[in-house]
Design an enzyme around this catalytic site. Structure first.
Site, PDB file in Angstrom:
ATOM      1  N   GLY A 172      36.445  43.003  22.309  1.00  0.00           N
ATOM      2  CA  GLY A 172      36.756  42.315  21.064  1.00  0.00           C
ATOM      3  C   GLY A 172      38.196  42.503  20.624  1.00  0.00           C
ATOM      4  N   LEU A 205      40.255  40.065  19.861  1.00  0.00           N
ATOM      5  CA  LEU A 205      40.792  39.204  20.919  1.00  0.00           C
ATOM      6  C   LEU A 205      42.227  38.762  20.658  1.00  0.00           C
ATOM      7  CD1 LEU A 205      37.616  36.990  21.374  1.00  0.00           C
ATOM      8  CD2 LEU A 205      38.225  39.084  22.596  1.00  0.00           C
ATOM      9  N   HIS A 237      43.034  37.821  26.267  1.00  0.00           N
ATOM     10  CA  HIS A 237      41.599  37.532  26.432  1.00  0.00           C
ATOM     11  C   HIS A 237      41.366  36.025  26.549  1.00  0.00           C
ATOM     12  CE1 HIS A 237      41.375  41.387  23.997  1.00  0.00           C
ATOM     13  NE2 HIS A 237      40.636  41.696  25.053  1.00  0.00           N
ATOM     14  N   LYS A 295      46.427  43.267  33.550  1.00  0.00           N
ATOM     15  CA  LYS A 295      47.018  44.320  32.708  1.00  0.00           C
ATOM     16  C   LYS A 295      46.324  45.661  32.966  1.00  0.00           C
ATOM     17  CE  LYS A 295      48.180  46.300  28.600  1.00  0.00           C
ATOM     18  NZ  LYS A 295      46.891  46.714  28.131  1.00  0.00           N
ATOM     19  N   ASP A 296      44.992  45.627  33.079  1.00  0.00           N
ATOM     20  CA  ASP A 296      44.237  46.840  33.420  1.00  0.00           C
ATOM     21  C   ASP A 296      44.057  46.859  34.933  1.00  0.00           C
ATOM     22  OD1 ASP A 296      43.714  47.846  30.728  1.00  0.00           O
ATOM     23  OD2 ASP A 296      42.560  46.015  30.503  1.00  0.00           O
ATOM     24  N   GLN A 344      41.552  49.235  36.585  1.00  0.00           N
ATOM     25  CA  GLN A 344      40.180  48.827  36.258  1.00  0.00           C
ATOM     26  C   GLN A 344      39.706  47.723  37.198  1.00  0.00           C
ATOM     27  OE1 GLN A 344      38.428  48.262  32.196  1.00  0.00           O
ATOM     28  NE2 GLN A 344      39.115  46.174  32.458  1.00  0.00           N
ATOM     29  N   SER A 404      44.994  44.973  22.576  1.00  0.00           N
ATOM     30  CA  SER A 404      44.407  45.148  21.241  1.00  0.00           C
ATOM     31  C   SER A 404      45.018  46.367  20.565  1.00  0.00           C
ATOM     32  CB  SER A 404      42.892  45.320  21.344  1.00  0.00           C
ATOM     33  OG  SER A 404      42.343  44.225  22.023  1.00  0.00           O
ATOM     34  N   ARG A 405      45.519  47.320  21.359  1.00  0.00           N
ATOM     35  CA  ARG A 405      46.082  48.552  20.787  1.00  0.00           C
ATOM     36  C   ARG A 405      47.494  48.356  20.233  1.00  0.00           C
ATOM     37  NH1 ARG A 405      42.842  51.071  25.139  1.00  0.00           N
ATOM     38  NH2 ARG A 405      41.332  52.446  24.126  1.00  0.00           N
TER      39      ARG A 405
HETATM   40  O1  PAF Z   1      38.939  45.896  29.645  1.00  0.00           O
HETATM   41  C1  PAF Z   1      38.101  46.095  28.744  1.00  0.00           C
HETATM   42  O2  PAF Z   1      38.217  45.579  27.604  1.00  0.00           O
HETATM   43  C2  PAF Z   1      36.898  46.998  28.998  1.00  0.00           C
HETATM   44  O3  PAF Z   1      37.249  48.074  29.799  1.00  0.00           O
HETATM   45  C3  PAF Z   1      35.698  46.244  29.586  1.00  0.00           C
HETATM   46  C4  PAF Z   1      35.996  45.660  30.954  1.00  0.00           C
HETATM   47  C5  PAF Z   1      35.281  45.135  28.628  1.00  0.00           C
HETATM   48  C6  PAF Z   1      34.501  47.195  29.754  1.00  0.00           C
HETATM   49  O4  PAF Z   1      34.116  47.747  28.529  1.00  0.00           O
END
Ligand code: PAF
Length: 282
Positions: free
Chosen positions: A31, A33, A37, A150-151, A154, A187-188
């Site tokens: 969220g 956003l 996003h 960006k991540d 991940q 978001s941060r």
């Molecule tokens: O990237 C994110 O916002 C979170 O790590 C995700 C992939 C929604 C998992 O909670």
């Protein structure tokens, strides 16, 4: 736009969509956003018949003392933006809906890929991400799931998980979206005061200068890392968590930037920790 709060209801709805032959694109978010996003949502709309966005601030990917409680949330604004993008469904479960109090099953990718960078600074973080994404994949049954570059770590970890556990879906990487002045959207970013916000531009600047050095023939990753660190240290408020260069596929160590590499940064400005990265192929 349908808004679902319960697992069973959205899972049944997604099953129905699939029975009707529709492909599902999932955009997992926490969220609050921003355009980053929304670029995932737009990409999902291009590839899939139905787009589902999940909004869930996942408690198990935050460590003790991290910003779970204060993580910015604005559900009304988020759903307004998603409505404008013509998203088909939002999945916004409560913590209790997602995790039973006696829940004790986790999905974990082990090894270098989760042991370095954010995995080293935030123990347990990726286990939280892979567990919640597994649940979201099982609930929303996507054909494709969209994540921001960006991540970077991940998305690498999730690609490995999907490959090794044979999830029947594709992970789609979407490029980083930046503010006009180069700061990667996050978001941060709302946590930054004006001075820190200005100094945070140093992340993108450092990455650009190091990329330029590689293009000009520098291959020595030790020298490149020093360059990144020196540039960032010129911002008085910046505290480096990491500034590293690894193989872009599996985060293996690299002495020479002679293949596709990732330059990855995590830098604190006060309590706010920002990340950014750049993929470079010579
Ligand atoms: O990237 C994110 O916002 C979170 O790590 C995700 C992939 C929604 C998992 O909670």
């Amino acid at each position: 736009m349908r808004i679902f709060k319960e697992i069973k209801t959205i899972q049944n709805w997604c099953k129905e969509q699939k029975l009707q032959g529709k492909s599902i694109g999932l955009v997992p978010t926490m969220g609050y956003l921003h355009d980053g996003h929304l670029s995932l949502v737009r990409e999902a709309k291009k590839h899939c018949d139905i787009v589902v966005v999940s909004i869930f601030v996942n408690p198990i990917q935050f460590g003790a003392g991290e910003d779970f409680e204060v993580y910015p949330r604005d559900f009304e604004r988020d759903t307004g933006l998603l409505e404008e993008e013509k998203v088909d469904a939002v999945f916004a479960p409560s913590n209790n809906e997602m995790y039973n109090p006696d829940s004790s099953t986790f999905v974990e990718v082990t090894g270098e890929i989760t042991g370095k960078l954010c995995g080293a600074s935030r123990p347990g973080h990726f286990r939280g991400v892979t567990t919640v994404c597994t649940k979201l994949f099982n609930i929303c049954l996507p054909d494709k799931a969209f994540f921001g570059q960006k991540d970077a770590q991940q998305v690498m970890v999730l690609e490995k998980m999907v490959r090794e556990l044979n999830f029947p879906l594709d992970i789609i990487r979407v490029p980083i979206v930046r503010e006009a002045d180069g700061l990667a959207m996050s978001s941060r970013n709302v946590y930054l005061d004006p001075e820190a916000r200005q100094q945070a531009l140093i992340l993108n600047e450092a990455l650009s200068e190091a990329e330029e050095a590689i293009k000009n023939g520098e291959r020595d990753t030790a020298r490149l890392k020093n360059k990144l660190r020196e540039i960032i240290a010129s911002s008085p408020l910046a505290e480096i968590d990491y500034a590293e260069i690894y193989d872009a596929y599996d985060l293996a160590d690299v002495e020479k930037a002679d293949r596709k590499i990732i330059m990855a940064l995590a830098v604190r400005f006060g309590k706010t920790r920002l990340i950014d990265n750049r993929l470079v192929e010579v």
